[in-house]
Design a protein around this motif. Sequence first.
Motif, PDB file in Angstrom:
ATOM      1  N   ARG A 305       0.817  -1.215   0.000  1.00 12.78           N
ATOM      2  CA  ARG A 305       0.000   0.000   0.000  1.00 12.78           C
ATOM      3  C   ARG A 305       0.852   1.267   0.000  1.00 12.78           C
ATOM      4  N   LEU A 306       1.942   1.246   0.721  1.00 10.25           N
ATOM      5  CA  LEU A 306       2.919   2.341   0.677  1.00 10.25           C
ATOM      6  C   LEU A 306       4.064   1.859  -0.208  1.00 10.25           C
ATOM      7  N   ARG A 307       4.199   2.441  -1.381  1.00 12.98           N
ATOM      8  CA  ARG A 307       5.130   1.876  -2.363  1.00 12.98           C
ATOM      9  C   ARG A 307       5.923   2.965  -3.074  1.00 12.98           C
ATOM     10  N   PRO A 308       7.111   2.629  -3.578  1.00  7.90           N
ATOM     11  CA  PRO A 308       7.789   3.526  -4.514  1.00  7.90           C
ATOM     12  C   PRO A 308       6.893   3.767  -5.722  1.00  7.90           C
ATOM     13  N   VAL A 309       6.888   4.974  -6.227  1.00  7.93           N
ATOM     14  CA  VAL A 309       5.954   5.350  -7.291  1.00  7.93           C
ATOM     15  C   VAL A 309       6.139   4.492  -8.534  1.00  7.93           C
ATOM     16  N   GLU A 310       7.332   3.953  -8.729  1.00  9.21           N
ATOM     17  CA  GLU A 310       7.591   3.151  -9.925  1.00  9.21           C
ATOM     18  C   GLU A 310       6.877   1.799  -9.893  1.00  9.21           C
ATOM     19  N   LEU A 311       6.480   1.339  -8.715  1.00  9.89           N
ATOM     20  CA  LEU A 311       5.920  -0.016  -8.578  1.00  9.89           C
ATOM     21  C   LEU A 311       4.407  -0.015  -8.688  1.00  9.89           C
ATOM     22  N   GLY A 312       3.871   0.675  -9.629  1.00  9.97           N
ATOM     23  CA  GLY A 312       2.445   0.661  -9.896  1.00  9.97           C
ATOM     24  C   GLY A 312       2.042   1.877 -10.709  1.00  9.97           C
ATOM     25  N   VAL A 320      10.716  -3.109 -14.161  1.00  9.43           N
ATOM     26  CA  VAL A 320      10.319  -1.814 -13.601  1.00  9.43           C
ATOM     27  C   VAL A 320      11.421  -1.393 -12.627  1.00  9.43           C
ATOM     28  N   TYR A 321      12.074  -0.277 -12.922  1.00  7.01           N
ATOM     29  CA  TYR A 321      13.258   0.112 -12.163  1.00  7.01           C
ATOM     30  C   TYR A 321      12.920   1.155 -11.103  1.00  7.01           C
ATOM     31  N   THR A 322      13.467   0.971  -9.919  1.00 10.85           N
ATOM     32  CA  THR A 322      13.299   1.927  -8.824  1.00 10.85           C
ATOM     33  C   THR A 322      14.569   1.953  -7.986  1.00 10.85           C
ATOM     34  N   PRO A 323      14.967   3.121  -7.472  1.00  5.21           N
ATOM     35  CA  PRO A 323      16.107   3.182  -6.559  1.00  5.21           C
ATOM     36  C   PRO A 323      15.709   2.941  -5.108  1.00  5.21           C
ATOM     37  N   SER A 324      14.424   2.669  -4.865  1.00  4.92           N
ATOM     38  CA  SER A 324      13.895   2.722  -3.499  1.00  4.92           C
ATOM     39  C   SER A 324      13.572   1.374  -2.883  1.00  4.92           C
ATOM     40  N   GLY A 381      26.720   0.766  -4.583  1.00 10.47           N
ATOM     41  CA  GLY A 381      25.944   1.570  -3.662  1.00 10.47           C
ATOM     42  C   GLY A 381      24.554   0.999  -3.446  1.00 10.47           C
ATOM     43  N   LEU A 382      23.855   1.534  -2.463  1.00 12.41           N
ATOM     44  CA  LEU A 382      22.556   0.983  -2.065  1.00 12.41           C
ATOM     45  C   LEU A 382      21.489   1.244  -3.132  1.00 12.41           C
ATOM     46  N   GLU A 383      21.374   2.462  -3.623  1.00 11.56           N
ATOM     47  CA  GLU A 383      20.391   2.721  -4.670  1.00 11.56           C
ATOM     48  C   GLU A 383      20.759   1.987  -5.957  1.00 11.56           C
ATOM     49  N   ALA A 384      22.033   1.843  -6.232  1.00 13.10           N
ATOM     50  CA  ALA A 384      22.459   1.080  -7.407  1.00 13.10           C
ATOM     51  C   ALA A 384      22.067  -0.385  -7.282  1.00 13.10           C
ATOM     52  N   SER A 385      22.145  -0.925  -6.075  1.00 13.66           N
ATOM     53  CA  SER A 385      21.716  -2.298  -5.833  1.00 13.66           C
ATOM     54  C   SER A 385      20.241  -2.469  -6.165  1.00 13.66           C
ATOM     55  N   SER A 386      19.445  -1.477  -5.789  1.00 20.92           N
ATOM     56  CA  SER A 386      18.011  -1.521  -6.086  1.00 20.92           C
ATOM     57  C   SER A 386      17.759  -1.505  -7.594  1.00 20.92           C
ATOM     58  N   LEU A 387      18.428  -0.627  -8.301  1.00 15.27           N
ATOM     59  CA  LEU A 387      18.240  -0.537  -9.748  1.00 15.27           C
ATOM     60  C   LEU A 387      18.694  -1.809 -10.465  1.00 15.27           C
ATOM     61  N   ASP A 388      19.725  -2.450  -9.926  1.00 12.03           N
ATOM     62  CA  ASP A 388      20.285  -3.645 -10.565  1.00 12.03           C
ATOM     63  C   ASP A 388      19.602  -4.944 -10.146  1.00 12.03           C
ATOM     64  N   THR A 389      18.560  -4.852  -9.338  1.00 14.53           N
ATOM     65  CA  THR A 389      17.964  -6.087  -8.814  1.00 14.53           C
ATOM     66  C   THR A 389      17.531  -7.039  -9.918  1.00 14.53           C
ATOM     67  N   TRP A 390      17.092  -6.509 -11.069  1.00 16.04           N
ATOM     68  CA  TRP A 390      16.596  -7.352 -12.156  1.00 16.04           C
ATOM     69  C   TRP A 390      17.687  -8.228 -12.771  1.00 16.04           C
ATOM     70  N   ILE A 391      18.933  -7.837 -12.626  1.00 13.29           N
ATOM     71  CA  ILE A 391      20.011  -8.623 -13.236  1.00 13.29           C
ATOM     72  C   ILE A 391      20.978  -9.202 -12.211  1.00 13.29           C
ATOM     73  N   LYS A 392      20.849  -8.808 -10.947  1.00 13.86           N
ATOM     74  CA  LYS A 392      21.828  -9.251  -9.953  1.00 13.86           C
ATOM     75  C   LYS A 392      21.234 -10.009  -8.771  1.00 13.86           C
TER      76      LYS A 392
END
Length: 638
Positions: A305-312, A320-324, A381-392
């Motif tokens: 219900r409380l989500r990064p704006v990119e996830l919906g 779907v990429y998000t740094p959050s 970095g932490l936000e980079a880890s979030s963005l790379d989740t789809w491949i890492k």
Amino acid sequence: MVRGALGFGRLATGLLMMAVSSTFAAGAEPVRQRLRFPAPQSHYVEVEATFPTAGASEVELMMPVWTPGSYLVREFARNVEEVKATGPGGKALEIAKTRKNRWKVATGGAAEVTVAYRVYCRTMTVQSNWVDSSFAMLNGAGIFLTPVGGPSRPHEVALELPPAWRTSVSGLPPAPGGGPNRYLAADFDTLVDSPIYAGNPATYEFQVDGVPHVLVNEGEGGLWDGPRSARDVEAIVRAQKAFWGLLPYERYVFFNLLVEAGGGLEHKNSTVLMASRWASRTRAGYLGWLNLVSHEFFHTWNVKRLRPVELGPFDYENEVYTPSLWVAEGITSYYDRLFVRRAGLCTAEEFLAGDPPSGEGDKPSNDIERLQTTPGRLVQGLEASSLDTWIKFYRRDENTANTGVSYYVKGGVVAFLLDAKIRRATGGKKSLDDLMRLAYSRYSGAKGFTAAEFRALAQEVAGADLSSFFHKALETTEELDYSEALDWFGLRFAPDEKEKKARRAKKAGVKDEDGEPPAGAAGKPPKAWLGLTTKNEDGRLMVTVVKRGTPGYDAGFNVGDEIIAIGDDRIPAEQWSKRMDYFRPGEAVSVLIARRDRLRRLDATFGQEPPRQWALEPLPGASPEQKAHFQDWLAEHE
């Protein structure tokens, strides 16, 4: 908590049926899905889906390639077989596959078309589908098709169960018209987000503030303590409800599959958990399960219900990429063990120790320890880890520890530091708790939050400039500073346990079996160390992880090497750790290995295993203020 309670269940069912009936009547004509299991031992579910055409000459259908909450393209359509289309009266229609996950049906002018297909379901993960002779656990993303474009339609689902199966359970409300094993999803998003179980589970029901909850245990096997687990799940629900101030659903289902696997996946009013049926027999195993329950249930608010704006709204066909994700998963990881403590289900010492040991010989470890012993923290970095989740993140390999950082782990650590910063900045009047509740009030639902909005909200709650903190913690690979948080909560990093024991033993005059002071104490050198992770693979000593900054890495060991001998002396696989007792740090050796079935030697110099530096414990001599801060942190809602 009442097992098999029926009174409130009938009332809730009636109310839900009235609600979905009005939705059903007001909305578009539904898609009707029928599921059959004619030979469940073969791991197939047969799907027959009828789609309204609204007079279109062709209808294009889509199956998602990923499922929300698990950020990996899983290509669910690879499990789909024998796709056929028919019109009224069973007339065959032309159907063609247009993309890896799309099919186009020529309707011939029919008002509706029916598409039948089979799905192979034998992946025991929380993101996928499983069918066997005992039960089925279905995740909608990998089962159902939906029209591409056009109006949002309800999806009606009916299950025909094998004779040996007693019931089905879902977070979906029952379909209008009654009848068992029939459900109605208001739209495709709801269908994908509502897993369905079928089989013969042990079920436990309880109410929290009049809201029904169900724990569905598959595979208790006479080993799992069902009543205890239900009581403790209820305690977690109550603690988290007290935190958020509301239960944002009409009914909630915990699907607990005791199938000797692991993992959890959140949904809007349910969660799928996997564990071992033996887990309730040990303290470590059971605490691990409670942490998992707490984590996935916290997602009811944070993510669903409380989500990064990119996830919906969801794009089911593309990444779907998000740094959050550090907010979505890291903050949730910070709170999962915290709520096991706040619910009174673990001690303060167990909470500080972190996650229970995962294997024989392992020790409990907290997120700080896992982060600080991962070389990849200095690379990603932490936000980079979030963005790379789809491949890492879901594609870990032998080099992951050297190149990446987990947004679960570092995100949990940053949440801890942020909590302490807010508490200190406000003199203990505000905390991360207040930030999360304020974020929920402003950004839950259809809004979502941007990365910048979440940072700004944190600064608003703290009443202080946190820009430097966020830049360092989220955008760089600089080491984090723990001093402020430790000082606020009255904590310290405990001295290495081996050294503490050795010093105590030396002081008491205790000797080991060789008549010497214990290892680590002055007078006896510590054992040798290469820093390799190894396993005994059918009597072969195999290297499985080589971390940067270790003697083994410097010597050129590779994952997949078989260690055969040190010098001219063979090393039996089960003797590796014991043999290290016979060497000393600084000693140079030649190690015989087999790499891709060819023998070679590596020159190595043993090092000394680093002391355990990151275990948390209360600060001896903590001030009354620090003790008060600590108690407020752990027991705020008891």
